[in-house]
Scaffold this motif. Sequence first.
Motif, PDB file in Angstrom:
ATOM      1  N   GLY A  15       0.789  -1.230   0.147  1.00 25.82           N
ATOM      2  CA  GLY A  15       0.117   0.125   0.013  1.00 25.82           C
ATOM      3  C   GLY A  15       0.971   1.246  -0.046  1.00 25.82           C
ATOM      4  O   GLY A  15       2.198   1.292   0.062  1.00 25.82           O
ATOM      5  N   SER A  16       0.091   2.369  -0.046  1.00 22.96           N
ATOM      6  CA  SER A  16       0.653   3.611  -0.045  1.00 22.96           C
ATOM      7  C   SER A  16       0.489   4.615   1.058  1.00 22.96           C
ATOM      8  O   SER A  16      -0.960   4.531   1.599  1.00 22.96           O
ATOM      9  N   ARG A  18       0.956   8.993   2.474  1.00 18.83           N
ATOM     10  CA  ARG A  18       1.748  10.160   2.198  1.00 18.83           C
ATOM     11  C   ARG A  18       1.966  10.986   3.542  1.00 18.83           C
ATOM     12  O   ARG A  18       0.905  11.410   4.075  1.00 18.83           O
ATOM     13  N   ARG A  65      10.850   3.585  -4.054  1.00 17.61           N
ATOM     14  CA  ARG A  65       9.525   3.608  -3.500  1.00 17.61           C
ATOM     15  C   ARG A  65       9.186   4.964  -2.772  1.00 17.61           C
ATOM     16  O   ARG A  65       7.917   4.918  -2.751  1.00 17.61           O
ATOM     17  N   THR A  67       9.427   8.888  -2.296  1.00 15.24           N
ATOM     18  CA  THR A  67       9.723  10.124  -2.678  1.00 15.24           C
ATOM     19  C   THR A  67       9.505  11.296  -1.892  1.00 15.24           C
ATOM     20  O   THR A  67       8.393  11.613  -1.360  1.00 15.24           O
ATOM     21  N   GLN A  80       6.178  10.892   0.055  1.00 22.01           N
ATOM     22  CA  GLN A  80       5.206   9.788  -0.838  1.00 22.01           C
ATOM     23  C   GLN A  80       5.974   8.406  -0.643  1.00 22.01           C
ATOM     24  O   GLN A  80       6.849   8.246  -1.073  1.00 22.01           O
ATOM     25  N   ASN A  82       5.372   4.430  -1.475  1.00 24.40           N
ATOM     26  CA  ASN A  82       4.450   3.456  -2.269  1.00 24.40           C
ATOM     27  C   ASN A  82       5.245   2.010  -1.802  1.00 24.40           C
ATOM     28  O   ASN A  82       6.245   1.919  -1.421  1.00 24.40           O
ATOM     29  N   ASN A  83       4.608   1.190  -2.284  1.00 26.10           N
ATOM     30  CA  ASN A  83       4.904  -0.604  -2.196  1.00 26.10           C
ATOM     31  C   ASN A  83       5.536  -0.774  -0.611  1.00 26.10           C
ATOM     32  O   ASN A  83       6.538  -0.974  -0.702  1.00 26.10           O
TER      33      ASN A  83
END
Length: 114
Positions: A15-16, A18, A65, A67, A80, A82-83
Amino acid sequence: VQLQASGGGLVQPGGSLRLSCAASGSIFSIYVMGWYRQAPGKQRELVASIAGGGTTNSADSVKGRFTISRDNAKKKVYLQMNNLKPEDTAIYYCKMVTRAYEYWGQGTLVTVSS
Protein backbone atom coordinates in the motif's frame (compact mmCIF):
# COMPACT_ATOMS: atom_id res chain seq x y z
CA VAL A 1 8.92 26.95 15.99
CA GLN A 2 6.97 23.72 15.81
CA LEU A 3 6.91 20.98 13.22
CA GLN A 4 3.68 19.05 12.90
CA ALA A 5 3.86 15.70 11.15
CA SER A 6 0.80 13.86 9.91
CA GLY A 7 -0.31 11.12 7.56
CA GLY A 8 0.79 8.00 9.37
CA GLY A 9 -1.43 5.01 9.92
CA LEU A 10 -1.97 1.33 9.33
CA VAL A 11 -1.55 0.07 5.79
CA GLN A 12 -1.27 -3.35 4.17
CA PRO A 13 1.94 -4.45 2.47
CA GLY A 14 2.09 -2.98 -1.01
CA GLY A 15 0.00 0.00 0.00
CA SER A 16 0.82 3.71 0.01
CA LEU A 17 0.86 6.58 2.46
CA ARG A 18 1.78 10.24 2.16
CA LEU A 19 3.35 11.95 5.14
CA SER A 20 3.27 15.71 5.57
CA CYS A 21 5.17 18.00 7.88
CA ALA A 22 4.41 21.66 8.34
CA ALA A 23 6.47 24.25 10.18
CA SER A 24 4.83 26.98 12.18
CA GLY A 25 6.44 29.99 13.78
CA SER A 26 9.43 32.06 12.77
CA ILE A 27 11.55 29.73 10.71
CA PHE A 28 13.42 31.07 7.70
CA SER A 29 15.99 29.94 5.18
CA ILE A 30 15.43 26.24 5.65
CA TYR A 31 18.47 24.56 4.14
CA VAL A 32 17.47 20.96 4.37
CA MET A 33 14.24 19.15 5.09
CA GLY A 34 14.19 15.49 5.82
CA TRP A 35 12.44 12.43 7.14
CA TYR A 36 13.91 9.97 9.61
CA ARG A 37 12.44 6.85 11.12
CA GLN A 38 12.95 4.75 14.19
CA ALA A 39 11.75 1.19 14.44
CA PRO A 40 11.38 -0.56 17.80
CA GLY A 41 14.77 -1.51 19.19
CA LYS A 42 16.65 0.26 16.43
CA GLN A 43 18.44 3.55 16.04
CA ARG A 44 16.88 6.47 14.22
CA GLU A 45 17.90 6.48 10.57
CA LEU A 46 17.67 8.85 7.66
CA VAL A 47 14.93 7.98 5.19
CA ALA A 48 15.24 10.88 2.76
CA SER A 49 16.29 14.50 2.63
CA ILE A 50 15.90 17.38 0.24
CA ALA A 51 18.01 20.51 -0.01
CA GLY A 52 16.76 23.96 -0.85
CA GLY A 53 17.65 23.60 -4.50
CA GLY A 54 15.79 20.31 -4.77
CA THR A 55 18.68 17.86 -4.51
CA THR A 56 17.48 14.71 -2.80
CA ASN A 57 19.12 11.91 -0.91
CA SER A 58 17.50 8.70 0.26
CA ALA A 59 18.33 5.45 1.98
CA ASP A 60 19.00 2.50 -0.28
CA SER A 61 16.16 0.60 1.35
CA VAL A 62 13.56 3.09 0.10
CA LYS A 63 14.98 4.05 -3.29
CA GLY A 64 12.41 3.62 -6.01
CA ARG A 65 9.56 3.45 -3.49
CA PHE A 66 9.65 6.69 -1.48
CA THR A 67 9.74 10.23 -2.87
CA ILE A 68 10.48 13.34 -0.86
CA SER A 69 9.32 16.79 -1.91
CA ARG A 70 9.06 20.23 -0.36
CA ASP A 71 7.05 23.42 -0.64
CA ASN A 72 9.27 26.28 0.45
CA ALA A 73 6.52 28.88 0.44
CA LYS A 74 4.35 26.76 2.74
CA LYS A 75 7.31 25.49 4.79
CA LYS A 76 6.21 21.92 4.24
CA VAL A 77 7.92 18.67 3.42
CA TYR A 78 6.23 15.53 2.12
CA LEU A 79 7.11 11.87 1.87
CA GLN A 80 5.22 9.78 -0.64
CA MET A 81 5.63 6.14 0.32
CA ASN A 82 4.63 3.46 -2.18
CA ASN A 83 4.91 -0.31 -2.14
CA LEU A 84 5.23 -0.30 1.63
CA LYS A 85 6.80 -3.30 3.34
CA PRO A 86 6.49 -4.58 6.91
CA GLU A 87 10.08 -3.47 7.53
CA ASP A 88 8.99 0.13 6.90
CA THR A 89 7.06 0.02 10.16
CA ALA A 90 8.43 2.78 12.39
CA ILE A 91 7.81 6.18 13.85
CA TYR A 92 8.62 8.74 11.19
CA TYR A 93 10.05 12.09 12.18
CA CYS A 94 10.50 15.19 10.07
CA LYS A 95 13.42 17.55 10.47
CA MET A 96 14.18 21.03 9.18
CA VAL A 97 17.63 22.58 9.32
CA THR A 98 18.42 26.28 9.21
CA ARG A 99 21.75 28.06 9.61
CA ALA A 100 21.38 28.21 13.36
CA TYR A 101 19.12 25.37 14.43
CA GLU A 102 17.63 22.04 13.57
CA TYR A 103 14.02 21.34 14.41
CA TRP A 104 12.26 18.01 14.85
CA GLY A 105 8.63 17.06 14.57
CA GLN A 106 6.86 14.88 17.09
CA GLY A 107 6.71 11.77 14.93
CA THR A 108 3.94 9.90 13.19
CA LEU A 109 3.52 6.13 13.39
CA VAL A 110 3.49 4.06 10.23
CA THR A 111 2.48 0.42 10.60
CA VAL A 112 2.66 -1.92 7.64
CA SER A 113 0.85 -5.15 8.36
CA SER A 114 -1.69 -7.50 6.90
